[in-house]
Enzyme design. Structure first.
Site, mmCIF file in Angstrom:
data_model
loop_
_atom_site.group_PDB
_atom_site.id
_atom_site.type_symbol
_atom_site.label_atom_id
_atom_site.label_comp_id
_atom_site.label_asym_id
_atom_site.label_seq_id
_atom_site.Cartn_x
_atom_site.Cartn_y
_atom_site.Cartn_z
ATOM 1 N N HIS A 1 0.846 -1.203 0.000
ATOM 2 C CA HIS A 1 0.000 0.000 0.000
ATOM 3 C C HIS A 1 0.885 1.257 0.000
ATOM 4 O O HIS A 1 0.645 2.188 -0.777
ATOM 5 C CB HIS A 1 -0.908 -0.052 1.233
ATOM 6 C CG HIS A 1 -1.730 1.172 1.465
ATOM 7 N ND1 HIS A 1 -3.057 1.268 1.118
ATOM 8 C CD2 HIS A 1 -1.413 2.367 2.014
ATOM 9 C CE1 HIS A 1 -3.518 2.466 1.444
ATOM 10 N NE2 HIS A 1 -2.541 3.153 1.987
ATOM 11 N N GLU A 2 1.933 1.260 0.825
ATOM 12 C CA GLU A 2 2.830 2.427 0.884
ATOM 13 C C GLU A 2 3.624 2.582 -0.416
ATOM 14 O O GLU A 2 3.842 3.698 -0.878
ATOM 15 C CB GLU A 2 3.777 2.325 2.082
ATOM 16 C CG GLU A 2 3.093 2.352 3.448
ATOM 17 C CD GLU A 2 2.248 3.603 3.678
ATOM 18 O OE1 GLU A 2 2.584 4.673 3.121
ATOM 19 O OE2 GLU A 2 1.236 3.510 4.386
ATOM 20 N N HIS B 1 1.537 4.411 -2.776
ATOM 21 C CA HIS B 1 1.510 5.863 -2.540
ATOM 22 C C HIS B 1 2.696 6.526 -3.244
ATOM 23 O O HIS B 1 2.584 7.628 -3.760
ATOM 24 C CB HIS B 1 1.592 6.185 -1.038
ATOM 25 C CG HIS B 1 0.265 6.129 -0.326
ATOM 26 N ND1 HIS B 1 -0.873 6.725 -0.803
ATOM 27 C CD2 HIS B 1 -0.096 5.562 0.862
ATOM 28 C CE1 HIS B 1 -1.874 6.516 0.040
ATOM 29 N NE2 HIS B 1 -1.433 5.809 1.057
ATOM 30 N N GLU C 1 -6.394 6.720 -0.954
ATOM 31 C CA GLU C 1 -6.375 5.469 -0.204
ATOM 32 C C GLU C 1 -6.882 4.315 -1.059
ATOM 33 O O GLU C 1 -6.303 3.245 -1.077
ATOM 34 C CB GLU C 1 -7.212 5.596 1.073
ATOM 35 C CG GLU C 1 -6.548 6.439 2.149
ATOM 36 C CD GLU C 1 -5.124 5.994 2.391
ATOM 37 O OE1 GLU C 1 -4.921 4.899 2.934
ATOM 38 O OE2 GLU C 1 -4.199 6.721 2.009
ATOM 39 N N ASP D 1 -4.795 1.099 -2.225
ATOM 40 C CA ASP D 1 -5.270 -0.262 -1.924
ATOM 41 C C ASP D 1 -5.322 -1.098 -3.208
ATOM 42 O O ASP D 1 -4.870 -2.242 -3.230
ATOM 43 C CB ASP D 1 -6.693 -0.233 -1.335
ATOM 44 C CG ASP D 1 -6.719 0.330 0.078
ATOM 45 O OD1 ASP D 1 -5.634 0.487 0.670
ATOM 46 O OD2 ASP D 1 -7.824 0.621 0.573
#
Ligand SMILES: [Zn+2]
Length: 483
Positions: A133-134, A137, A198, A202
């Site tokens: 997930h990071e 980003h 987000e 995801d």
């Protein structure tokens, strides 16, 4: 070094979603581009910003110094990064030894995971899901979309601002330092981890997760655990939930997406279990509690869980300086599982801490023969070489470590000791300067360079290096003071 105007330009362009140059973009879903002239934040600029961000974190948070833990997190991260949509991007993964539940992505691909979050996971795939997930980003450039600069920013201010955004402003020390920097710089910024970001992280993260052969279902499972745990926190909601709000719809979206993947078993690696045990001991604030925790595990669970608990008990004994207890536990583990590097490493570490330096040296030497790619062992081998007065050999071992291991501040610290023992004062001060600089202590770094310059027997080459570093550090200080 690049000029202030360059970063200001880069920053204003960063308001528009940008992608690093020289990166494969065919798989990336391109965001709305505001500028197509190619004037993006360059790889070099982002690298400098990332390094500044990482240095800043060292002065604010307890960054892990254990090479074995570092190797573990980087290995998981590399496996995910290779299967992300920018596989060539230089990611740096690290563990923050803090109990809060948090994980964050900074500039330059620096991705931190708190020890508290690692201990909260119950499967390796859950940890991987947070990291994936990071990574998303970063690859989707979310961090830069959250920054709005009203005027020119120095790199230190930019780094502090990005740290505040990445970590959330609620973090006590971090919030203060970053807010001061931001006010001084008259910068308006907003935490822009929007719902859309987000969801995108995801979605993209799950592709990476599954592509790396981790369990896609672990993502919704971990989000559910996070959401449930947040009920107990009241006002002290974990930082990760502030910056990554977990809503019911987000969980059900993720669950729905995970269910489209075929079901199969994803066993944890033993390294995951052993790393967690080590982190539990290193971050413990109550040894009796940790001892009780492992004792309970010794009496239940699978044989593998009991073995991990034994390892944990050994680490507790080592931390309590009960060397003969630690020795007995690790002897038995290393004998039963000779191919599990962590047991042999713990046995060698026990000898090192018990000051049986010759025994430690012998054990490390054998381990390096058996596991030639394990950097953590080489670092500790260098330490034991230093203890036995073999600075020349220690120097060789240290200089041959890989760049990721050399990033640990303990590397420059050991190298400074090596040169001290070799009576090369100037080199010793030089590496101590690098050590201070890498941990965010620039004034101390400047002092060490000045001491190096006053040392006897300075060669013209070394003098030139020292002058270059001195002006570099002095400029950094000026930049930081300007805000
Ligand atoms: Zn997020």
């Amino acid at each position: 070094m690049f000029k202030r105007s360059a970063i200001a330009l880069a920053l204003s362009l960063a308001l528009f979603p940008a992608l690093p140059q020289a990166v494969e973009i065919d798989k990336i879903e391109l965001p709305e581009m505001g500028d197509s002239s190619g004037s993006l934040l360059t790889i070099a600029e982002e690298k400098e910003l990332g390094e500044e961000f990482f240095r800043y974190l060292h002065s604010e948070l307890s960054i892990n110094q254990d090479a074995e833990i570092q190797e573990y997190i980087q290995t998981i991260g590399n496996r995910l990064a290779t299967n992300s949509d920018t596989p060539g991007y230089p990611f740096h993964f690290f563990v923050v030894m803090e109990n809060d539940i948090n994980a964050f992505a900074g500039p330059g691909g620096y991705i931190g995971v708190n020890s508290g979050l690692i201990l909260m996971t119950e499967a390796e795939s859950e940890l991987a899901s947070v990291m994936a997930h990071e990574i998303a980003h970063v690859t989707q450039r979310h961090l830069y979309r959250g920054v709005e600069a009203q005027q020119r920013l120095s790199i230190p201010t930019m780094a502090a601002t990005l740290a505040a955004i990445a970590l959330g402003t609620q973090s006590p020390q971090m919030g203060q330092a970053a807010l001061m920097a931001i006010q001084a710089g008259n910068v308006q910024f907003q935490i822009d981890f929007t719902r859309a970001h987000e969801e995108e992280a995801d979605r993209v993260g799950m592709q990476t997760l599954s592509g790396s052969d981790y369990d896609p279902r672990s993502m919704p499972t971990f989000f559910e655990r996070l959401q449930q745990s947040s009920r107990y926190y009241g006002k002290d909601i974990p930082e990760f939930l502030r910056t990554h709000p977990v809503t019911a719809s987000r969980i059900s979206d993720t669950r729905g997406r995970a269910e489209t993947y075929p079901y199969k078993q994803y066993p944890d690696s033993l390294a995951y279990q052993l790393t967690r045990a080590k982190i539990r001991v290193l971050t413990d604030t109550n040894t009796t509690e940790v001892q009780k925790y492992f004792q309970t595990k010794l009496n239940q669970g699978t044989s593998e869980q009991r073995t991990v608990a034994q390892y944990g008990m050994g680490l507790v004994a080592l931390a309590m300086q009960k060397y003969s207890d630690a020795e007995a536990i690790f002897q038995s583990l290393a004998k039963t599982y000779p191919n599990q590097v962590q047991y042999g490493a713990a046995l060698a570490r026990t000898a090192l801490e018990a000051r049986n330096y010759d025994v430690a040296l012998d054990r490390y030497k054998k381990l390096i023969g058996q596991f030639p790619n394990k950097e953590a062992i080489k670092l500790e081998y260098a330490e034991s070489l230093l203890k036995t007065g073999n600075a020349n050999q220690a120097q060789k071992v240290l200089l041959a470590l890989n760049p990721d291991t050399q990033r640990l501040p303990v590397y420059t610290e050991l190298l400074a000791q090596v040169y001290g023992n070799l009576h090369q004062a100037a080199e010793s001060h030089r590496y101590l300067a690098e050590h201070y600089y890498s941990t965010g202590h620039t004034p101390e770094a400047i002092l060490q360079i000045r001491l190096a310059k006053n040392s006897k027997g300075l060669t013209p080459q070394l003098n030139a290096i020292l002058n270059e570093r001195l002006s570099f550090f002095v400029n950094k200080e000026k930049e930081a003071a300007k805000q």
